[in-house]
Motif scaffolding. Structure first.
Motif, short mmCIF file in Angstrom:
data_model
loop_
_atom_site.label_atom_id
_atom_site.label_comp_id
_atom_site.label_asym_id
_atom_site.label_seq_id
_atom_site.Cartn_x
_atom_site.Cartn_y
_atom_site.Cartn_z
N PRO A 265 0.80 -1.23 0.00
CA PRO A 265 0.00 0.00 0.00
C PRO A 265 0.83 1.28 0.00
O PRO A 265 0.31 2.35 -0.29
CB PRO A 265 -0.81 -0.11 1.31
N LEU A 266 2.12 1.18 0.31
CA LEU A 266 2.97 2.38 0.38
C LEU A 266 3.45 2.84 -0.99
O LEU A 266 3.88 4.00 -1.13
CB LEU A 266 4.21 2.10 1.24
N THR A 267 3.40 1.98 -1.99
CA THR A 267 3.99 2.31 -3.28
C THR A 267 3.39 3.59 -3.86
O THR A 267 2.19 3.83 -3.78
CB THR A 267 3.80 1.16 -4.28
N SER A 268 4.28 4.40 -4.42
CA SER A 268 3.87 5.70 -4.95
C SER A 268 4.93 6.19 -5.92
O SER A 268 5.88 5.46 -6.25
CB SER A 268 3.70 6.70 -3.81
N GLU A 269 4.79 7.43 -6.33
CA GLU A 269 5.79 8.05 -7.21
C GLU A 269 7.17 8.05 -6.56
O GLU A 269 8.19 7.96 -7.23
CB GLU A 269 5.37 9.48 -7.53
#
Length: 260
Positions: free
Chosen positions: A140-144
């Motif tokens: 859930p932490l994945t981001s740019e």
């Protein structure tokens, strides 16, 4: 040079390497530990190159985090770490420190929460971080600014992979696990709600509150949700990584030695 913070889930890496060494070795305990340390060090060197790391820290688990006090059954059925490895974690930590990588061993906090805190702080400063782990809890932490890399599969996680694996988009993972539970960590979820019904509910209604308020949600499912609301709340707290852990160090202190 552009900053790139690499966060190694230390025991996630070490335990998998150790398991292979134990299976393949008929040597003494001392030889197994020496081989494991060497392989962890070699893996870390590969990670440094693969990620172009400028800052790096290997984070171990502390003893009995807040989750064990919050929910007595947390990880209750999980097998303990082999005593041979548990008694030699200081040697494993040397595999990192000999390369100029900080090995951090907290007293109580779980590595997952510390990693999440560091990644969130880096993101707030628009600094990219890479989490080295096979643990789905980081998804859930994945981001740019936050990436997840599986060292063993040599794979960078994508949002498409998340959706294909769990049948929900990334932002619904926490609710999915809170509803369906997680057997690997003894997280209960809502009794009677499995992965399939949980993903269908979330894809249709978005969240549990909207499902309960909708006439399109079956009454039998609503009954399960109402009866299991306490379990849902407990489970959601357990699967949500904290990003507010007090660390006591800053980014400059975990800069890789070889580029200082």
């Amino acid at each position: 040079m552009k900053k790139n913070l690499v966060l190694i889930d230390a025991l996630n890496l070490i335990r998998r390497i150790f398991a292979v060494d134990v299976q393949q070795s008929h040597h003494s305990d001392q030889h197994i530990i020496s081989s494991c340390k060497s392989r962890v060090k070699h893996a870390t060197q590969k990670i440094i190159k693969a990620t172009n790391a400028t800052h790096m820290i290997a984070i171990f688990d502390g003893d009995k985090s807040w989750r064990y006090h919050y929910f007595e059954q947390y990880k209750h059925s999980r097998k303990p770490m082999p005593s041979l490895l548990a008694d030699n974690l200081n040697i494993m930590a040397e595999a990192f420190s000999e390369l100029g990588v900080t090995a951090y061993r907290p007293l109580q906090d779980e590595a997952d929460d510390i990693i999440a805190t560091l990644a969130a702080k880096a993101q707030a400063g628009r600094i990219h971080s890479t989490i080295i782990s096979t643990d789905k809890g980081f998804y859930p932490l994945t981001s740019e600014y936050i990436s997840v890399f599986d060292y063993f599969k040599k794979n960078w996680l994508t949002e498409q992979e998340i959706t294909e694996r769990f049948d929900v988009p990334k932002h619904l993972l926490i609710d999915l696990w809170a509803l369906a539970g997680d057997k690997t960590n003894d997280i209960p979820g809502v009794p009677g709600v499995g992965n399939k019904s949980a993903s269908q509910l979330l894809n249709k209604f978005g969240d549990i509150e909207s499902a309960l308020a909708s006439d399109d949600c079956k009454q039998s499912l609503k009954n399960k949700l109402n009866r299991g609301m306490d379990d849902f709340i407990i489970s959601k707290n357990l699967v949500t990584l904290r990003t507010d852990i007090h660390l006591g160090f800053n980014l400059s202190q975990i800069r890789l030695n070889h580029i200082r």
